[in-house]
Scaffold this motif. Structure first.
Motif, PDB file in Angstrom:
ATOM      1  N   LEU A 167       4.658  -4.772  -0.409  1.00 24.30           N
ATOM      2  CA  LEU A 167       5.605  -4.813   0.715  1.00 24.30           C
ATOM      3  C   LEU A 167       5.129  -5.738   1.820  1.00 24.30           C
ATOM      4  O   LEU A 167       3.945  -5.787   2.139  1.00 24.30           O
ATOM      5  N   ARG A 168       6.074  -6.468   2.402  1.00 20.05           N
ATOM      6  CA  ARG A 168       5.769  -7.279   3.580  1.00 20.05           C
ATOM      7  C   ARG A 168       5.620  -6.345   4.776  1.00 20.05           C
ATOM      8  O   ARG A 168       6.033  -5.188   4.731  1.00 20.05           O
ATOM      9  N   VAL A 169       5.071  -6.823   5.855  1.00 22.56           N
ATOM     10  CA  VAL A 169       4.808  -5.999   7.034  1.00 22.56           C
ATOM     11  C   VAL A 169       6.089  -5.336   7.531  1.00 22.56           C
ATOM     12  O   VAL A 169       6.114  -4.124   7.790  1.00 22.56           O
ATOM     13  N   GLU A 170       7.166  -6.082   7.652  1.00 25.11           N
ATOM     14  CA  GLU A 170       8.404  -5.499   8.174  1.00 25.11           C
ATOM     15  C   GLU A 170       8.977  -4.456   7.218  1.00 25.11           C
ATOM     16  O   GLU A 170       9.592  -3.477   7.649  1.00 25.11           O
ATOM     17  N   GLU A 171       8.777  -4.635   5.912  1.00 22.89           N
ATOM     18  CA  GLU A 171       9.236  -3.639   4.947  1.00 22.89           C
ATOM     19  C   GLU A 171       8.406  -2.367   5.058  1.00 22.89           C
ATOM     20  O   GLU A 171       8.947  -1.257   5.036  1.00 22.89           O
ATOM     21  N   ALA A 172       7.094  -2.517   5.176  1.00 20.03           N
ATOM     22  CA  ALA A 172       6.214  -1.354   5.339  1.00 20.03           C
ATOM     23  C   ALA A 172       6.558  -0.602   6.617  1.00 20.03           C
ATOM     24  O   ALA A 172       6.588   0.636   6.634  1.00 20.03           O
ATOM     25  N   CYS A 173       6.840  -1.308   7.671  1.00 21.84           N
ATOM     26  CA  CYS A 173       7.213  -0.661   8.937  1.00 21.84           C
ATOM     27  C   CYS A 173       8.515   0.119   8.793  1.00 21.84           C
ATOM     28  O   CYS A 173       8.679   1.172   9.412  1.00 21.84           O
ATOM     29  N   ALA A 174       9.438  -0.373   7.980  1.00 21.25           N
ATOM     30  CA  ALA A 174      10.713   0.327   7.776  1.00 21.25           C
ATOM     31  C   ALA A 174      10.504   1.653   7.044  1.00 21.25           C
ATOM     32  O   ALA A 174      11.326   2.559   7.171  1.00 21.25           O
ATOM     33  N   LEU A 175       9.418   1.777   6.295  1.00 25.40           N
ATOM     34  CA  LEU A 175       9.135   3.016   5.572  1.00 25.40           C
ATOM     35  C   LEU A 175       8.285   3.992   6.371  1.00 25.40           C
ATOM     36  O   LEU A 175       8.086   5.132   5.948  1.00 25.40           O
ATOM     37  N   GLN A 176       7.776   3.567   7.496  1.00 28.51           N
ATOM     38  CA  GLN A 176       6.929   4.432   8.321  1.00 28.51           C
ATOM     39  C   GLN A 176       7.666   5.731   8.639  1.00 28.51           C
ATOM     40  O   GLN A 176       8.800   5.706   9.097  1.00 28.51           O
ATOM     41  N   GLY A 177       7.035   6.870   8.345  1.00 30.44           N
ATOM     42  CA  GLY A 177       7.644   8.169   8.601  1.00 30.44           C
ATOM     43  C   GLY A 177       8.527   8.678   7.476  1.00 30.44           C
ATOM     44  O   GLY A 177       9.062   9.778   7.551  1.00 30.44           O
ATOM     45  N   LYS A 178       8.714   7.897   6.419  1.00 27.75           N
ATOM     46  CA  LYS A 178       9.525   8.304   5.266  1.00 27.75           C
ATOM     47  C   LYS A 178       8.621   8.878   4.180  1.00 27.75           C
ATOM     48  O   LYS A 178       7.410   8.684   4.185  1.00 27.75           O
ATOM     49  N   TRP A 179       9.211   9.571   3.241  1.00 27.18           N
ATOM     50  CA  TRP A 179       8.528  10.036   2.048  1.00 27.18           C
ATOM     51  C   TRP A 179       8.904   9.105   0.907  1.00 27.18           C
ATOM     52  O   TRP A 179      10.040   8.618   0.842  1.00 27.18           O
ATOM     53  N   ILE A 180       7.949   8.842   0.015  1.00 22.79           N
ATOM     54  CA  ILE A 180       8.241   8.035  -1.167  1.00 22.79           C
ATOM     55  C   ILE A 180       7.803   8.805  -2.404  1.00 22.79           C
ATOM     56  O   ILE A 180       6.921   9.657  -2.346  1.00 22.79           O
ATOM     57  N   ALA A 181       8.452   8.510  -3.524  1.00 21.79           N
ATOM     58  CA  ALA A 181       8.112   9.117  -4.805  1.00 21.79           C
ATOM     59  C   ALA A 181       7.529   8.038  -5.704  1.00 21.79           C
ATOM     60  O   ALA A 181       8.109   6.964  -5.847  1.00 21.79           O
ATOM     61  N   LEU A 182       6.369   8.350  -6.281  1.00 24.00           N
ATOM     62  CA  LEU A 182       5.708   7.463  -7.240  1.00 24.00           C
ATOM     63  C   LEU A 182       5.455   8.266  -8.509  1.00 24.00           C
ATOM     64  O   LEU A 182       5.093   9.445  -8.439  1.00 24.00           O
ATOM     65  N   GLU A 183       5.638   7.637  -9.674  1.00 20.57           N
ATOM     66  CA  GLU A 183       5.388   8.347 -10.921  1.00 20.57           C
ATOM     67  C   GLU A 183       3.910   8.698 -11.027  1.00 20.57           C
ATOM     68  O   GLU A 183       3.042   7.879 -10.721  1.00 20.57           O
ATOM     69  N   MET A 184       3.627   9.931 -11.452  1.00 19.74           N
ATOM     70  CA  MET A 184       2.246  10.389 -11.581  1.00 19.74           C
ATOM     71  C   MET A 184       1.569   9.762 -12.794  1.00 19.74           C
ATOM     72  O   MET A 184       2.213   9.499 -13.807  1.00 19.74           O
ATOM     73  N   TYR A 185       0.280   9.583 -12.668  1.00 18.92           N
ATOM     74  CA  TYR A 185      -0.510   9.081 -13.781  1.00 18.92           C
ATOM     75  C   TYR A 185      -0.667  10.180 -14.821  1.00 18.92           C
ATOM     76  O   TYR A 185      -0.825  11.350 -14.503  1.00 18.92           O
ATOM     77  N   SER A 186      -0.648   9.789 -16.056  1.00 22.34           N
ATOM     78  CA  SER A 186      -0.915  10.688 -17.174  1.00 22.34           C
ATOM     79  C   SER A 186      -1.692   9.887 -18.213  1.00 22.34           C
ATOM     80  O   SER A 186      -1.439   8.688 -18.379  1.00 22.34           O
ATOM     81  N   PRO A 187      -2.621  10.507 -18.938  1.00 25.48           N
ATOM     82  CA  PRO A 187      -3.344   9.770 -19.985  1.00 25.48           C
ATOM     83  C   PRO A 187      -2.408   9.225 -21.067  1.00 25.48           C
ATOM     84  O   PRO A 187      -2.739   8.272 -21.753  1.00 25.48           O
ATOM     85  N   ASP A 188      -1.224   9.831 -21.210  1.00 25.03           N
ATOM     86  CA  ASP A 188      -0.265   9.380 -22.218  1.00 25.03           C
ATOM     87  C   ASP A 188       0.437   8.083 -21.834  1.00 25.03           C
ATOM     88  O   ASP A 188       0.965   7.385 -22.692  1.00 25.03           O
ATOM     89  N   ARG A 189       0.468   7.804 -20.556  1.00 25.66           N
ATOM     90  CA  ARG A 189       1.170   6.597 -20.099  1.00 25.66           C
ATOM     91  C   ARG A 189       0.506   6.090 -18.825  1.00 25.66           C
ATOM     92  O   ARG A 189      -0.095   6.850 -18.080  1.00 25.66           O
ATOM     93  N   LEU A 190       0.617   4.850 -18.596  1.00 21.04           N
ATOM     94  CA  LEU A 190       0.090   4.245 -17.382  1.00 21.04           C
ATOM     95  C   LEU A 190       1.285   3.721 -16.592  1.00 21.04           C
ATOM     96  O   LEU A 190       1.749   2.602 -16.814  1.00 21.04           O
ATOM     97  N   PRO A 191       1.839   4.569 -15.708  1.00 19.79           N
ATOM     98  CA  PRO A 191       3.039   4.135 -14.991  1.00 19.79           C
ATOM     99  C   PRO A 191       2.728   3.013 -14.003  1.00 19.79           C
ATOM    100  O   PRO A 191       1.616   2.903 -13.492  1.00 19.79           O
ATOM    101  N   LEU A 192       3.725   2.200 -13.767  1.00 21.25           N
ATOM    102  CA  LEU A 192       3.612   1.193 -12.726  1.00 21.25           C
ATOM    103  C   LEU A 192       3.705   1.901 -11.391  1.00 21.25           C
ATOM    104  O   LEU A 192       4.449   2.870 -11.243  1.00 21.25           O
ATOM    105  N   ARG A 193       2.941   1.454 -10.420  1.00 25.29           N
ATOM    106  CA  ARG A 193       3.031   2.065  -9.086  1.00 25.29           C
ATOM    107  C   ARG A 193       4.219   1.447  -8.369  1.00 25.29           C
ATOM    108  O   ARG A 193       4.087   0.462  -7.665  1.00 25.29           O
ATOM    109  N   ARG A 194       5.376   2.036  -8.628  1.00 22.38           N
ATOM    110  CA  ARG A 194       6.603   1.564  -7.987  1.00 22.38           C
ATOM    111  C   ARG A 194       7.236   2.700  -7.220  1.00 22.38           C
ATOM    112  O   ARG A 194       7.197   3.854  -7.632  1.00 22.38           O
ATOM    113  N   ILE A 195       7.851   2.338  -6.124  1.00 28.54           N
ATOM    114  CA  ILE A 195       8.596   3.312  -5.334  1.00 28.54           C
ATOM    115  C   ILE A 195       9.860   3.652  -6.114  1.00 28.54           C
ATOM    116  O   ILE A 195      10.639   2.764  -6.449  1.00 28.54           O
TER     117      ILE A 195
END
Length: 81
Positions: free
Chosen positions: A20-48
């Motif tokens: 994220l660029r600085v202005e994008e990160a600032c827009a998320l300040q105070g928000k909750w985000i969901a990221l897929e959890m890591y599991s040995p069965d899969r290596l999820p991409l760290r995406r919002i």
């Protein structure tokens, strides 16, 4: 720092938090985000996968997209700097 109100947090879904660029990160300040959890069965991409003012809003977004909320971690977004 002045927040850029032109950044729509919903448009950041699918992006990596680290890319994220600085202005994008600032827009998320105070928000909750969901990221897929890591599991040995899969290596999820760290995406919002959901953005909301609460965990409940994130869960609603995931369910609406047919995703299982139990496979995600919900974290409050904090500026990386």
């Amino acid at each position: 720092m002045v927040l850029d109100s032109r950044v729509d947090p919903a448009r950041l879904i699918g992006r990596s938090p680290e890319s994220l660029r600085v202005e994008e990160a600032c827009a998320l300040q105070g928000k909750w985000i969901a990221l897929e959890m890591y599991s040995p069965d899969r290596l999820p991409l760290r995406r919002i996968e959901a953005v909301g003012d609460s965990v409940e809003q994130c869960i609603e977004q995931l369910v609406a997209r047919g995703l299982d909320p139990r496979r995600f971690e919900f974290i409050p977004f904090v500026l990386p700097f």
